[in-house]
Design an enzyme around this catalytic site. Structure first.
Site, PDB file in Angstrom:
ATOM      1  N   CYS A   9       4.167   3.564  15.175  1.00 53.19           N
ATOM      2  CA  CYS A   9       5.205   3.957  14.229  1.00 53.19           C
ATOM      3  C   CYS A   9       6.233   2.843  14.125  1.00 53.19           C
ATOM      4  CB  CYS A   9       5.829   5.296  14.601  1.00 53.19           C
ATOM      5  SG  CYS A   9       6.360   5.413  16.291  1.00 53.19           S
ATOM      6  N   SER A  61      -3.500  -3.245  -0.658  1.00 54.09           N
ATOM      7  CA  SER A  61      -2.385  -3.952  -0.028  1.00 54.09           C
ATOM      8  C   SER A  61      -2.822  -5.372   0.316  1.00 54.09           C
ATOM      9  CB  SER A  61      -1.978  -3.210   1.247  1.00 54.09           C
ATOM     10  OG  SER A  61      -1.034  -3.964   1.962  1.00 54.09           O
ATOM     11  N   ALA A  62      -1.996  -6.359  -0.071  1.00 51.15           N
ATOM     12  CA  ALA A  62      -2.381  -7.764   0.128  1.00 51.15           C
ATOM     13  C   ALA A  62      -2.507  -8.140   1.601  1.00 51.15           C
ATOM     14  CB  ALA A  62      -1.350  -8.672  -0.542  1.00 51.15           C
ATOM     15  N   HIS A  63      -1.563  -7.669   2.436  1.00 53.71           N
ATOM     16  CA  HIS A  63      -1.552  -8.190   3.813  1.00 53.71           C
ATOM     17  C   HIS A  63      -2.658  -7.605   4.684  1.00 53.71           C
ATOM     18  CE1 HIS A  63       0.542  -4.986   6.336  1.00 53.71           C
ATOM     19  NE2 HIS A  63       0.745  -4.513   5.122  1.00 53.71           N
ATOM     20  N   ASN A  97      -7.602   3.706   9.031  1.00 56.99           N
ATOM     21  CA  ASN A  97      -7.003   2.540   9.680  1.00 56.99           C
ATOM     22  C   ASN A  97      -7.130   2.562  11.202  1.00 56.99           C
ATOM     23  OD1 ASN A  97      -5.150   4.713   8.715  1.00 56.99           O
ATOM     24  ND2 ASN A  97      -3.811   3.823  10.260  1.00 56.99           N
ATOM     25  N   GLN A 143      -7.564  -0.310   3.735  1.00 59.10           N
ATOM     26  CA  GLN A 143      -8.341  -0.933   4.818  1.00 59.10           C
ATOM     27  C   GLN A 143      -9.747  -1.328   4.384  1.00 59.10           C
ATOM     28  OE1 GLN A 143      -7.231  -1.959   7.662  1.00 59.10           O
ATOM     29  NE2 GLN A 143      -5.290  -0.878   7.856  1.00 59.10           N
ATOM     30  N   GLY A 164       0.808  -1.220   0.000  1.00 63.07           N
ATOM     31  CA  GLY A 164       0.000   0.000   0.000  1.00 63.07           C
ATOM     32  C   GLY A 164       0.839   1.266   0.000  1.00 63.07           C
ATOM     33  N   THR A 165       1.935   1.242   0.737  1.00 60.12           N
ATOM     34  CA  THR A 165       2.780   2.449   0.807  1.00 60.12           C
ATOM     35  C   THR A 165       3.282   2.815  -0.586  1.00 60.12           C
ATOM     36  OG1 THR A 165       3.458   1.858   3.048  1.00 60.12           O
ATOM     37  CG2 THR A 165       4.865   3.420   1.872  1.00 60.12           C
TER      38      THR A 165
HETATM   39  N1  PLP Z   1      -2.805   2.924   3.974  1.00 59.51           N
HETATM   40  C1  PLP Z   1      -3.457   2.531   5.069  1.00 59.51           C
HETATM   41  C2  PLP Z   1      -4.819   3.093   5.338  1.00 59.51           C
HETATM   42  C3  PLP Z   1      -2.891   1.592   5.938  1.00 59.51           C
HETATM   43  O1  PLP Z   1      -3.557   1.200   7.027  1.00 59.51           O
HETATM   44  C4  PLP Z   1      -1.601   1.090   5.646  1.00 59.51           C
HETATM   45  C5  PLP Z   1      -0.922   0.147   6.567  1.00 59.51           C
HETATM   46  O2  PLP Z   1      -1.064   0.259   7.772  1.00 59.51           O
HETATM   47  C6  PLP Z   1      -0.957   1.517   4.468  1.00 59.51           C
HETATM   48  C7  PLP Z   1      -1.595   2.430   3.658  1.00 59.51           C
HETATM   49  C8  PLP Z   1       0.372   0.973   4.077  1.00 59.51           C
HETATM   50  O3  PLP Z   1       0.238  -0.299   3.507  1.00 59.51           O
HETATM   51  P1  PLP Z   1       1.458  -1.332   3.423  1.00 59.51           P
HETATM   52  O4  PLP Z   1       1.721  -1.828   4.806  1.00 59.51           O
HETATM   53  O5  PLP Z   1       1.002  -2.399   2.505  1.00 59.51           O
HETATM   54  O6  PLP Z   1       2.623  -0.576   2.856  1.00 59.51           O
END
Ligand code: PLP
Length: 363
Positions: A303, A182-184, A139, A167, A70-71
């Site tokens: 964090c 994001s897969a996880h 989240n 989410q 996701g990041t």
């Molecule tokens: N966006 C949201 C709303 C999230 O909750 C998270 C992870 O906590 C991310 C993005 C980041 O995703 P990833 O862990 O797959 O990089």
């Protein structure tokens, strides 16, 4: 007793379907870019996963770009679509979005955590075309933004809309010009995610590399993680069961502690998430006390150092000093039926201990 995991929004437990798909892809090996038979077999697995992600997102497979998570999907969208546009970012967005848009203007949220539409309209009217970032679900609180109204405002003002749906995607995937997955967070493995792009949008890469993913994201694709992603995203999510467990937890909290506050209750929320504020009790203390009792939750925001920061989400919602007193309970897909009872027993014992300590300090 085995610990009770109530931290699904950090990472969902791996779905068995995803585990099986990861193992199959690991056993197969291969690079999806190789021209020989091994490469073609790897590509077939990857394209099947892409087709499944596309089916769930309601788009064509060519509109899916696999990323590491996701990041990266958020960063890719902001980098690729934000150039030459003003960036307008919701106050409660995840660090993945905020860090990718350091010079962005902030769109405030209301007390219930939903985006302030009047403020968004004023920001959109005040300057050249923008890229608006509004998450589908938060989240920390689970609060869902009113995406239909946000999309309509963006269309009216010629703005693009990027949605972080990391989410929300367990349950549903909204429409947007670009959207991060994001897969996880939905029962797949860590290491895979996707950017979903509206047809016709051009997206310059963040990493050009060998031109993989239609030139939008260089680097050999993480086949096992992508295979698991494709398997996990197709598994139905039992939202009604999640909501029933979550509601039982919240009803129990209200009965046990009238002083406790649950953030965002006035707004539509994810069915698995509850942000519980216990005034006077530091979030970190609560998380550690519950962990010792075998219950795994997190503070509103964790964090990377493992330390607990004050929640920018609760601060943006106007909670002031209470922003440091919230814990997030997020039920995983495999939460047991007795999760509310086990959580409430541990939470009540923790609250009693903390309040008798506070009383002792006061005398
Ligand atoms: N966006 C949201 C709303 C999230 O909750 C998270 C992870 O906590 C991310 C993005 C980041 O995703 P990833 O862990 O797959 O990089």
């Amino acid at each position: 007793m085995t610990p009770l995991d109530l931290d699904a929004n950090a990472t969902e437990p791996l779905r068995p379907e995803a585990r099986a798909a990861v193992l199959r892809a690991l056993d197969l090996g291969g690079n999806a870019s190789s021209v020989h038979g091994g490469g073609r077999a790897a590509r077939a697995i990857m394209e099947a996963a892409r087709a499944e992600v596309a089916r769930r997102a309601g788009v064509s497979p060519v509109d899916i770009t696999f990323t590491s998570g996701g990041t990266e999907a958020n960063a890719l969208a902001l980098h690729g679509l934000g150039t030459g546009r003003r960036l307008l970012v919701g106050a409660t967005e995840h660090a993945a979005v905020r860090a990718a848009a350091p010079a962005a203007k902030t769109i405030p949220v209301r007390r219930d955590g939903t985006l302030d539409l009047d403020a968004l309209a004023a920001l959109l009217a005040d300057g050249p075309p923008a890229l608006v970032c509004a998450m589908a679900a938060n989240n920390e609180t689970g609060v869902r933004h009113p995406l239909d109204a946000i999309r309509a405002l963006c269309t009216e003002h010629g703005a693009l809309l990027h949605v972080d749906a990391v989410q929300a995607a367990r349950e549903d995937i909204p429409r947007a010009d670009s959207l991060a997955l994001s897969a996880h967070k939905l029962g797949g493995p860590p290491g895979a995610g996707a950017l979903v792009l509206a047809p016709g949008l051009h997206l310059p890469p963040l990493i050009a590399g060998g031109g993989q993913e239609r030139g939008r994201r260089g680097g050999t694709e993480a086949l096992p993680a992508i295979a698991g992603f494709g398997a996990a995203i197709g598994v139905p999510f039992d939202a009604a069961r999640m909501a029933a467990l979550r509601d039982a937890i919240e009803a129990g909290i209200r009965e046990l502690a009238p002083e406790a506050v649950i953030a965002g209750t006035g707004a539509p929320r994810l069915p698995n998430t509850s942000l519980i504020i216990l005034p006077g009790a530091a979030a970190e203390t609560q998380v550690i006390a519950l962990d010792l009792a075998g219950i795994r939750v997190s503070a509103g925001a964790a964090c990377s150092s493992g330390k607990v920061a004050r929640s920018h989400v609760l601060e943006a919602m106007g909670f002031g000093d209470l922003a440091g007193c919230g814990i997030r309970v997020s039920l995983p897909w495999n939460a047991p039926d007795d999760a509310p009872q086990r959580f409430l027993e541990a939470w009540a014992a923790m609250r009693n201990r903390l309040s008798s300590r506070a009383r002792a300090r006061a005398t």
